[in-house]
Write a protein that holds these residues in place. Sequence first.
Motif, PDB file in Angstrom:
ATOM      1  N   LYS A  38      91.038  56.557  53.860  1.00 29.43           N
ATOM      2  CA  LYS A  38      90.502  56.587  52.498  1.00 29.43           C
ATOM      3  C   LYS A  38      90.179  58.008  52.052  1.00 29.43           C
ATOM      4  O   LYS A  38      90.379  58.370  50.885  1.00 29.43           O
ATOM      5  CB  LYS A  38      89.237  55.715  52.423  1.00 29.43           C
ATOM      6  CG  LYS A  38      89.526  54.228  52.484  1.00 29.43           C
ATOM      7  CD  LYS A  38      88.244  53.431  52.299  1.00 29.43           C
ATOM      8  CE  LYS A  38      88.527  51.927  52.293  1.00 29.43           C
ATOM      9  NZ  LYS A  38      87.290  51.128  52.109  1.00 29.43           N
ATOM     10  N   GLN A  69      93.369  59.666  51.081  1.00 26.78           N
ATOM     11  CA  GLN A  69      93.813  59.207  49.767  1.00 26.78           C
ATOM     12  C   GLN A  69      92.985  59.836  48.650  1.00 26.78           C
ATOM     13  O   GLN A  69      93.521  60.236  47.617  1.00 26.78           O
ATOM     14  CB  GLN A  69      93.724  57.683  49.696  1.00 26.78           C
ATOM     15  CG  GLN A  69      94.702  56.964  50.619  1.00 26.78           C
ATOM     16  CD  GLN A  69      94.520  55.463  50.587  1.00 26.78           C
ATOM     17  OE1 GLN A  69      93.704  54.931  49.824  1.00 26.78           O
ATOM     18  NE2 GLN A  69      95.294  54.761  51.429  1.00 26.78           N
ATOM     19  N   ARG A  70      91.674  59.951  48.858  1.00 31.01           N
ATOM     20  CA  ARG A  70      90.806  60.558  47.848  1.00 31.01           C
ATOM     21  C   ARG A  70      91.148  62.018  47.626  1.00 31.01           C
ATOM     22  O   ARG A  70      91.249  62.486  46.476  1.00 31.01           O
ATOM     23  CB  ARG A  70      89.342  60.415  48.279  1.00 31.01           C
ATOM     24  CG  ARG A  70      88.324  60.896  47.239  1.00 31.01           C
ATOM     25  CD  ARG A  70      86.913  60.855  47.789  1.00 31.01           C
ATOM     26  NE  ARG A  70      86.689  61.873  48.794  1.00 31.01           N
ATOM     27  CZ  ARG A  70      86.372  63.157  48.511  1.00 31.01           C
ATOM     28  NH1 ARG A  70      86.262  63.557  47.247  1.00 31.01           N
ATOM     29  NH2 ARG A  70      86.173  64.024  49.482  1.00 31.01           N
ATOM     30  N   GLY A  75      93.968  63.420  48.288  1.00 31.69           N
ATOM     31  CA  GLY A  75      95.300  63.526  47.710  1.00 31.69           C
ATOM     32  C   GLY A  75      95.286  63.391  46.201  1.00 31.69           C
ATOM     33  O   GLY A  75      96.061  64.058  45.496  1.00 31.69           O
ATOM     34  N   LYS A  76      94.400  62.536  45.687  1.00 32.05           N
ATOM     35  CA  LYS A  76      94.330  62.337  44.240  1.00 32.05           C
ATOM     36  C   LYS A  76      93.767  63.552  43.517  1.00 32.05           C
ATOM     37  O   LYS A  76      94.127  63.832  42.371  1.00 32.05           O
ATOM     38  CB  LYS A  76      93.474  61.106  43.933  1.00 32.05           C
ATOM     39  CG  LYS A  76      94.122  59.794  44.358  1.00 32.05           C
ATOM     40  CD  LYS A  76      93.201  58.627  44.042  1.00 32.05           C
ATOM     41  CE  LYS A  76      93.826  57.308  44.485  1.00 32.05           C
ATOM     42  NZ  LYS A  76      92.930  56.155  44.200  1.00 32.05           N
ATOM     43  N   ILE A  77      92.847  64.270  44.180  1.00 27.74           N
ATOM     44  CA  ILE A  77      92.227  65.431  43.522  1.00 27.74           C
ATOM     45  C   ILE A  77      92.824  66.742  44.020  1.00 27.74           C
ATOM     46  O   ILE A  77      92.326  67.817  43.673  1.00 27.74           O
ATOM     47  CB  ILE A  77      90.708  65.434  43.768  1.00 27.74           C
ATOM     48  CG1 ILE A  77      90.395  65.572  45.257  1.00 27.74           C
ATOM     49  CG2 ILE A  77      90.074  64.166  43.197  1.00 27.74           C
ATOM     50  CD1 ILE A  77      88.907  65.705  45.551  1.00 27.74           C
ATOM     51  N   ASP A  78      93.876  66.624  44.850  1.00 34.86           N
ATOM     52  CA  ASP A  78      94.536  67.806  45.408  1.00 34.86           C
ATOM     53  C   ASP A  78      93.537  68.701  46.153  1.00 34.86           C
ATOM     54  O   ASP A  78      93.528  69.926  46.005  1.00 34.86           O
ATOM     55  CB  ASP A  78      95.232  68.601  44.292  1.00 34.86           C
ATOM     56  CG  ASP A  78      96.252  69.589  44.864  1.00 34.86           C
ATOM     57  OD1 ASP A  78      96.728  69.343  46.002  1.00 34.86           O
ATOM     58  OD2 ASP A  78      96.543  70.595  44.198  1.00 34.86           O
TER      59      ASP A  78
END
Length: 623
Positions: free
Chosen positions: A553, A556-557, A559-562
């Motif tokens: 998780k 994934q977090r 990855g979304k905010i780079d």
Amino acid sequence: MTGIESKNYSSMTEGKRLVHQVVVPPKDSFAIETGRVVRETFFHDVGPLDWFKGVSRRQQCLLALKYAFPIVDWLSTYKLNTFLYDLLAGVTTASVAIPQDLGYASLLGIPAVYGLYTSVVPPLVYAVFGTSRNTSIGIVAGVTLLLGEMLKREISPTADAANYLRLAFTATFFAGVFQAGLGILRLGFITEFLSHASIVGFMAGAAFIISLQQLRGLFNIAPAHFSRHTDLVSVVRSVLDHTDEWNWRTIVMGIAFFAFLSMTKFLAKKKPRLFWVAAIAPLVSVIISTALVFLTRADKHGVMIVGYVKKGMNPSSAHQIFFSGPFMYSAVKIGLVTGLVALTEGLAIGRTFATLCDYRMDGNKEMMSFGFMNIFGSLFSCFVSTGMFSRSALSYNAGGLTPMSNIVMAIIVAITLSVLTPLIYYTPSCILSAVVISAVLTIIDLKALWLIWKVDTLDFLTSLGAFFGTLFVSIEIGLLTAVCISFVKILFNITRPHTAILGKIPGTTVYRNMAQYLKATSVPGILAIRIDSAVYFSNSAYIHDKILVYLEKEKQRLGKIDGPKVCYLVIDLTPVTNIDTNGVIAFERIEKAMKKHGIQAPACFGNWITQTSWHGWDLSGSS
């Protein structure tokens, strides 16, 4: 500050990594480890002979006498002033005990006089062996209802009254044996499986059931026509199916005196100084209603009365106890269940007042005292008794200071049995029903239920399970439901321990659960996880999977905010009290998994070494 501590502190201030070696404590022999476990299980409070060390032989004998008979301890310092308070408390509780005991006997389906018998012998025995200064002994509604329901499944009280009484005495005897045995073997922790939540729910359900059963007296229904079952549907059906037996005089009298009793309780609650008004209200109700029936001869107009009550002290029942045959096995089962429930309630009451009055109550000796009083009681025509919260609170408010108040109460009830029983002949049954309903409704603790709901949802479900199981099925099913839900909760907490992702609180070096501290922030490149439980075979697989889920998780977090990828995994084991071989294997698997993901896990579990500067997050290397 020692030299080593100073050196470590200097290193920390210079930004260097701190190295703290964790060593395995020396291993004790198997015998020593086993002895330690046994001591913690059975003698966690005090060693069996600790009190007798370093004193003379005479003092040892005196201490042994005080330990075996606590009455010797408090009588040795007893004063006349103390007796005056205990006398007032004893008289007050006796005024409540007499009408309540007459009413509670109907829950068992036995003559009313046996209720009075049970308030003579058990309180006297408890005064000798008990360690609680404030516990008042008597018949508890919930336990009596449970006992009556289980007895009626074995023998009908109307078809075979003699054997029914014998079975009641035998069940009481074995209840006492189990209680005393638990105390002698120091196995009181068994009663803790009946949690506070289950007791609250059970008592609320029992209060409703008892109140519904008293509708027989309020509506003037003959005992033979009333349901032997205790569930809500059966009781209501019994009342509605026999409307032809309803008597308006009985109903009016019962409701009027119930309203009077309720008003006195309300007054005492609003003005505690007037507690005595509520205390004497049951006895006043009995006296007035008996006089009304006698003067108007309402008994000739269908109003049911108590009738003849045998005069005299407790007769011996030792010869009536079943020590063989099929009824003995039934009595053992009934005694075990009722004994455990009575013990749990009695201990809870004793602990409550011990905390309130700031003195120590010995739980194991309390169990023995409950056991002894039920064993002796069964030999003198008594049934299961325990500590009563309502009478204990009444005794406390009246100023009771020692178990002497139990002795005073028992003497007054004994005088009633010897002299005053003919006066009870015209007492209407509806008044006893009103007294019982008024008493049992006070055990419904709505505040406790609300607090349980706010604190723990599973505990609230336990209360509901006990309540609805008792109300709609039976007492045993209600208790069994509560115990099952409690075990599910235990298993859930063991197999699914709490874990948390940690973040740094701004402006500090403190790391806390990010779900609770919303301003806490994660450190870039680091995933910190805390485990709030011992790690062993039942939860090690869950902890392993949970950590990998947290990692996924977090990826994934980020990855979304780079954001920066996770480079380090920190597992805070501060709350962990124990790790078994399964736990070690689980952490080794985590370490291997982290290496595959290119993440450094700074804890080397094989050597039990942690090389981490937690406050400074200096994780430049790992062991």
